[in-house]
Design a protein around this motif. Sequence first.
Motif, mmCIF file in Angstrom:
data_model
loop_
_atom_site.group_PDB
_atom_site.id
_atom_site.type_symbol
_atom_site.label_atom_id
_atom_site.label_comp_id
_atom_site.label_asym_id
_atom_site.label_seq_id
_atom_site.Cartn_x
_atom_site.Cartn_y
_atom_site.Cartn_z
ATOM 1 N N GLY A 131 0.783 -1.226 0.000
ATOM 2 C CA GLY A 131 0.000 0.000 0.000
ATOM 3 C C GLY A 131 0.815 1.276 0.000
ATOM 4 N N THR A 132 2.148 1.156 0.085
ATOM 5 C CA THR A 132 2.974 2.362 0.048
ATOM 6 C C THR A 132 3.438 2.614 -1.388
ATOM 7 O OG1 THR A 132 5.028 1.156 0.500
ATOM 8 C CG2 THR A 132 3.837 2.045 2.397
ATOM 9 N N GLU A 133 3.737 3.864 -1.674
ATOM 10 C CA GLU A 133 4.211 4.220 -3.001
ATOM 11 C C GLU A 133 5.644 3.718 -3.173
ATOM 12 O OE1 GLU A 133 4.450 8.116 -5.860
ATOM 13 O OE2 GLU A 133 4.865 8.392 -3.739
ATOM 14 N N HIS A 134 5.891 3.083 -4.293
ATOM 15 C CA HIS A 134 7.210 2.574 -4.637
ATOM 16 C C HIS A 134 7.900 3.628 -5.496
ATOM 17 C CE1 HIS A 134 4.996 -0.896 -3.477
ATOM 18 N NE2 HIS A 134 5.841 -1.785 -3.925
ATOM 19 N N ARG A 135 9.013 4.171 -5.010
ATOM 20 C CA ARG A 135 9.772 5.172 -5.761
ATOM 21 C C ARG A 135 11.250 4.816 -5.663
ATOM 22 N NH1 ARG A 135 7.731 9.839 -7.292
ATOM 23 N NH2 ARG A 135 9.681 10.952 -6.909
ATOM 24 N N ILE A 136 11.819 4.515 -6.813
ATOM 25 C CA ILE A 136 13.241 4.204 -6.861
ATOM 26 C C ILE A 136 13.894 5.165 -7.852
ATOM 27 C CG2 ILE A 136 14.995 2.464 -7.355
ATOM 28 C CD1 ILE A 136 12.810 0.326 -6.831
ATOM 29 N N ALA A 137 14.774 6.003 -7.347
ATOM 30 C CA ALA A 137 15.537 6.907 -8.212
ATOM 31 C C ALA A 137 16.783 6.159 -8.669
ATOM 32 C CB ALA A 137 15.917 8.168 -7.457
ATOM 33 N N ILE A 138 17.014 6.162 -9.959
ATOM 34 C CA ILE A 138 18.154 5.434 -10.503
ATOM 35 C C ILE A 138 18.996 6.381 -11.358
ATOM 36 C CG2 ILE A 138 17.063 3.169 -10.483
ATOM 37 C CD1 ILE A 138 16.388 3.578 -13.412
ATOM 38 N N SER A 139 20.274 6.116 -11.371
ATOM 39 C CA SER A 139 21.185 6.849 -12.253
ATOM 40 C C SER A 139 22.400 5.969 -12.502
ATOM 41 C CB SER A 139 21.598 8.189 -11.640
ATOM 42 O OG SER A 139 22.255 7.993 -10.424
ATOM 43 N N TYR A 140 23.088 6.251 -13.591
ATOM 44 C CA TYR A 140 24.319 5.534 -13.860
ATOM 45 C C TYR A 140 25.308 6.470 -14.532
ATOM 46 C CZ TYR A 140 22.613 5.030 -18.664
ATOM 47 O OH TYR A 140 22.137 5.274 -19.922
ATOM 48 N N VAL A 141 26.552 6.058 -14.489
ATOM 49 C CA VAL A 141 27.599 6.806 -15.163
ATOM 50 C C VAL A 141 28.652 5.817 -15.665
ATOM 51 C CG1 VAL A 141 28.894 7.247 -13.034
ATOM 52 C CG2 VAL A 141 29.186 8.775 -14.989
ATOM 53 N N LEU A 142 29.154 6.083 -16.844
ATOM 54 C CA LEU A 142 30.254 5.314 -17.407
ATOM 55 C C LEU A 142 31.440 6.262 -17.453
ATOM 56 C CD1 LEU A 142 31.246 2.694 -18.749
ATOM 57 C CD2 LEU A 142 30.448 3.609 -20.925
ATOM 58 N N LYS A 143 32.417 6.015 -16.579
ATOM 59 C CA LYS A 143 33.621 6.850 -16.491
ATOM 60 C C LYS A 143 34.780 6.036 -17.036
ATOM 61 C CE LYS A 143 32.081 8.297 -12.006
ATOM 62 N NZ LYS A 143 32.422 8.311 -10.602
ATOM 63 N N GLY A 144 35.178 6.347 -18.253
ATOM 64 C CA GLY A 144 36.232 5.542 -18.870
ATOM 65 C C GLY A 144 35.757 4.111 -19.017
ATOM 66 N N ARG A 145 36.409 3.192 -18.324
ATOM 67 C CA ARG A 145 36.044 1.767 -18.376
ATOM 68 C C ARG A 145 35.423 1.308 -17.063
ATOM 69 N NH1 ARG A 145 35.143 0.191 -22.957
ATOM 70 N NH2 ARG A 145 35.502 -1.965 -22.406
ATOM 71 N N PHE A 146 34.813 2.247 -16.322
ATOM 72 C CA PHE A 146 34.141 1.887 -15.071
ATOM 73 C C PHE A 146 32.678 2.288 -15.161
ATOM 74 C CE2 PHE A 146 32.780 2.620 -10.655
ATOM 75 C CZ PHE A 146 33.069 1.371 -10.128
ATOM 76 N N PHE A 147 31.785 1.299 -14.949
ATOM 77 C CA PHE A 147 30.343 1.542 -14.983
ATOM 78 C C PHE A 147 29.814 1.528 -13.553
ATOM 79 C CE2 PHE A 147 25.925 0.157 -15.038
ATOM 80 C CZ PHE A 147 25.385 1.051 -15.940
#
Length: 144
Positions: A57-73
């Motif tokens: 019954g609660t609101e599901h909120r997932i903030a997502i982000s990503y970054v690819l820095k050189g050869r690191f994800f």
Amino acid sequence: MSMDTRVITTREEIVSVLTEVESVLRNAGACAAEVYSITLALDELLTNMFDHGFDVGTEHRIAISYVLKGRFFEFSTVDNGRKFNCTKARPPELDVPFSERKKKVGGIGIHLVKEMMDVFTYHREGDMNHIVVGKHLKEEAICS
């Protein structure tokens, strides 16, 4: 390359996130095994959040982000779910016959995330869970 923070509120939105991440990784020259392990880890974490992290019954909120820095994800999530430090979850008893395990199901997905990723962190800030996973990608020439 990075993604602006995006909020997902349904389990069904996981597919579009994984599709986007897969595309970014392939365009960056990631090995097929790396693409597989990263998308598997993200699928596991996001699915667990929706299936186990929120009270009914609660609101599901997932903030997502990503970054690819050189050869690191690196992929980050912030959610308003229940407090759960998944990095401290007990490993499953994989060396014990199934019939003798104390805990019959669960825990294998988080165990796989720990094994496949180079970075796996958790912290709680206020009423928000923060998870970061990351993986160093091999150079393209090594993938073959």
